[in-house]
Motif scaffolding. Structure first.
Motif, short mmCIF file in Angstrom:
data_model
loop_
_atom_site.label_atom_id
_atom_site.label_comp_id
_atom_site.label_asym_id
_atom_site.label_seq_id
_atom_site.Cartn_x
_atom_site.Cartn_y
_atom_site.Cartn_z
N MET A 222 0.95 -1.10 -0.10
CA MET A 222 -0.06 -0.10 -0.07
C MET A 222 0.77 1.21 0.07
O MET A 222 0.54 2.33 -0.54
CB MET A 222 -0.88 -0.01 1.05
N TYR A 223 2.11 1.19 0.64
CA TYR A 223 2.83 2.33 0.56
C TYR A 223 3.24 2.68 -0.78
O TYR A 223 3.65 3.71 -1.16
CB TYR A 223 4.09 1.93 1.48
N ASP A 224 3.53 1.46 -1.67
CA ASP A 224 4.15 1.69 -3.10
C ASP A 224 2.86 1.90 -3.94
O ASP A 224 2.69 0.79 -4.62
CB ASP A 224 5.02 0.69 -3.46
N SER A 225 2.20 2.67 -4.11
CA SER A 225 0.96 2.69 -4.75
C SER A 225 1.32 2.76 -6.49
O SER A 225 0.25 2.06 -6.98
CB SER A 225 0.26 4.28 -4.72
N ALA A 226 2.25 3.10 -6.80
CA ALA A 226 2.53 3.02 -8.45
C ALA A 226 2.71 1.52 -8.50
O ALA A 226 2.42 0.93 -9.73
CB ALA A 226 3.86 3.72 -8.51
N TYR A 227 3.33 0.80 -7.73
CA TYR A 227 3.57 -0.84 -8.18
C TYR A 227 2.22 -1.35 -8.10
O TYR A 227 2.05 -2.27 -8.87
CB TYR A 227 4.47 -1.39 -6.75
N LEU A 228 1.36 -1.07 -7.08
CA LEU A 228 0.13 -1.74 -7.09
C LEU A 228 -0.95 -1.18 -8.41
O LEU A 228 -1.48 -2.08 -9.13
CB LEU A 228 -0.85 -1.41 -5.97
N ASP A 229 -0.73 0.02 -8.80
CA ASP A 229 -1.37 0.34 -10.13
C ASP A 229 -0.84 -0.16 -11.32
O ASP A 229 -1.62 -0.75 -12.01
CB ASP A 229 -1.19 1.87 -10.29
N ARG A 230 0.53 -0.67 -11.37
CA ARG A 230 0.98 -1.28 -12.56
C ARG A 230 0.53 -2.68 -12.43
O ARG A 230 0.38 -3.19 -13.71
CB ARG A 230 2.59 -1.08 -12.14
N GLU B 215 -1.49 -4.28 -15.76
CA GLU B 215 -0.99 -5.33 -16.48
C GLU B 215 -1.91 -6.62 -16.68
O GLU B 215 -2.02 -7.32 -17.46
CB GLU B 215 0.40 -5.79 -15.85
N GLY B 216 -2.60 -6.84 -15.32
CA GLY B 216 -3.50 -7.87 -15.25
C GLY B 216 -4.43 -7.72 -15.81
O GLY B 216 -5.14 -8.49 -16.78
N ALA B 217 -5.21 -6.33 -16.09
CA ALA B 217 -6.39 -6.18 -16.75
C ALA B 217 -5.91 -6.14 -18.16
O ALA B 217 -7.01 -6.77 -19.05
CB ALA B 217 -6.74 -4.71 -16.66
N THR B 218 -4.92 -5.91 -18.80
CA THR B 218 -4.55 -6.01 -20.00
C THR B 218 -4.28 -7.30 -20.64
O THR B 218 -5.05 -7.89 -21.72
CB THR B 218 -3.04 -5.36 -20.45
N LYS B 219 -3.99 -8.27 -19.92
CA LYS B 219 -3.76 -9.75 -20.10
C LYS B 219 -5.37 -10.24 -20.06
O LYS B 219 -5.68 -11.07 -20.95
CB LYS B 219 -2.85 -10.60 -19.27
N ALA B 220 -5.98 -9.98 -19.28
CA ALA B 220 -7.27 -10.60 -19.20
C ALA B 220 -8.26 -9.93 -20.23
O ALA B 220 -9.06 -10.87 -20.76
CB ALA B 220 -8.05 -10.03 -17.85
#
Length: 413
Positions: free
Chosen positions: A376-384, A388-393
């Protein structure tokens, strides 16, 4: 699961999936018509035809081509972002996702579209969605092996739901037990249409990804039955030669998914009622252990949880549902076998056992909570990760959706 959990998971042993099948009642008229019996073709990859030209002679034998690795079967599952993810969600579903990543192609998503079928806090939805995604990762979902995404970020879910709705008899939806129970509580005047059509969206979630296997709990068997019936109905109405005439490949449009039934013990019950499932929607927070509860809150909830007046501790006594539930929780968080727990705890009193249970839960949840804070501290990591998951799906989902549009006769975009 409650409607908060899309499914509960099971790690398969060497038993074949066919030994675990839950057979739905797909109307026999879909399959008994002689004219359509052979419409669904095997879509195996055939070897290329041999050339008429004679091969060149070689002094040494040609090396045998290495066999292609077998395709992994696909599993999809998800949890609603409403409320707090609790110990029942974790032990009954998320914890079991981790080993499945090594065996199957896995897609785990946050089912935010399902979260709006009942009254909810709009300001909290996006925050809870991020929190749920972070919990997935903190619990051990490995994005190098699995895709993690948000349901509403793949628009094909809603599009396919509408197409499926056109072929879903209203009678099939009226028989859904969960709809009957929840609409009775809310009153017919206040029930939204989405609560009735919720199972069609669930069917879309499953069929969109051509899922081979779907983890289900006892309270979701009926929804999976509907999914299987819809797959069979759409394949009959629009698949086979009909689809080929529309320019498609022919055969079945959808795979008919098979269920995975969780092992006994994966169903975690309420701390205040051993006969009711641990639920996000229960009015009292005392009834559940949330994954992010501080250790003093966990200890206090276990200290105050419902027990009985029988001596000792034992599994599987129908007169002692709370005892069985708390022993099961201890077994799952400690990693011990049922026999080991029985032997260890059989002579304990409730005070001693509650201390042991609280300490075990706190120890088990601590690394998850630490990892959650880091994510949660690294919001950019979670957004990425979610992008990426939505793109593959989306790539998988759009291929299915385009086939359905074609088979149903829509003009190509």
């Amino acid at each position: 699961m409650s409607r908060s959990a899309f499914s509960h998971l099971l790690v398969l042993s060497n038993a074949s999936p066919s030994s675990l099948l839950y057979r739905p009642r797909i109307p026999s008229r879909f399959f008994n018509n002689r004219r359509h019996r052979h419409n669904f073709k095997c879509l195996c990859t055939l070897p290329p035809s041999q050339s008429n030209e004679a091969p060149l002679q070689s002094s040494s034998p040609s090396p045998s081509p290495s066999p292609s690795p077998p395709l992994k079967k696909r599993i999809v599952s998800g949890i609603q972002p409403t409320g707090s993810v609790h110990l029942g969600n974790y032990l009954g579903a998320i914890k079991n996702w981790i080993p499945l990543q090594d065996v199957y192609e896995t897609l785990f998503f946050i089912v935010d579209l399902h979260a709006i079928t009942l009254p909810y806090d709009a300001q909290e939805l996006s925050k809870a969605t991020r929190t749920t995604a972070a919990i997935y990762l903190a619990c051990g979902v490995d994005v190098s092996k699995a895709s993690v995404f948000v349901q509403s970020h793949v628009r094909a879910h809603v599009e396919l739901m509408w197409l499926l709705s056109s072929a879903t008899p209203i009678g099939w939806l009226n028989r859904m037990i969960q709809f009957k129970e929840k609409s009775r509580k809310m009153g017919d005047e206040n029930v939204g249409v989405a609560l009735l059509t919720y199972p069609v969206l669930m069917a879309s979630d499953i069929l969109l990804y051509q899922s081979d296997l779907v983890p289900v709990g006892e309270d979701q068997k009926q929804h999976l039955e509907l999914t299987r019936e819809l797959a069979g109905r759409l394949n009959f109405l629009y698949g086979g030669r009909k689809w080929k005439k529309m320019g498609g490949r022919g055969g079945a449009i959808f795979k008919v998914p098979e269920p995975l039934i969780p092992p006994s013990g994966a169903r975690v019950m309420s701390l205040s009622d051993g006969l009711s499932k641990m639920s996000k929607s229960a009015p009292s927070d005392q009834s559940r252990i949330n994954l992010l509860d501080p250790k003093d809150v966990v200890a206090n909830k276990i200290k105050r949880c419902k027990t009985d007046s029988y001596p000792g501790m034992e599994f599987d006594n129908p007169d002692r549902p709370e005892c069985n539930n708390l022993l099961t929780i201890y077994q799952l968080v400690s990693g011990k076998t049922k026999e080991e727990v029985s032997q260890e705890c059989q002579d304990m009193n409730w005070g001693t056992f509650k201390t042991l249970l609280a300490d075990s839960i706190i120890d088990h949840l601590h690394p998850i909570q630490v990892r959650y804070e880091e994510i949660m501290y690294d919001s950019a990591y979670l957004d990425r990760i979610l992008v990426e998951g939505a793109t593959k799906a989306t790539n998988i989902a759009d291929a299915t959706l385009n086939n359905v549009y074609q088979a149903m006769g829509f003009l190509k975009r």
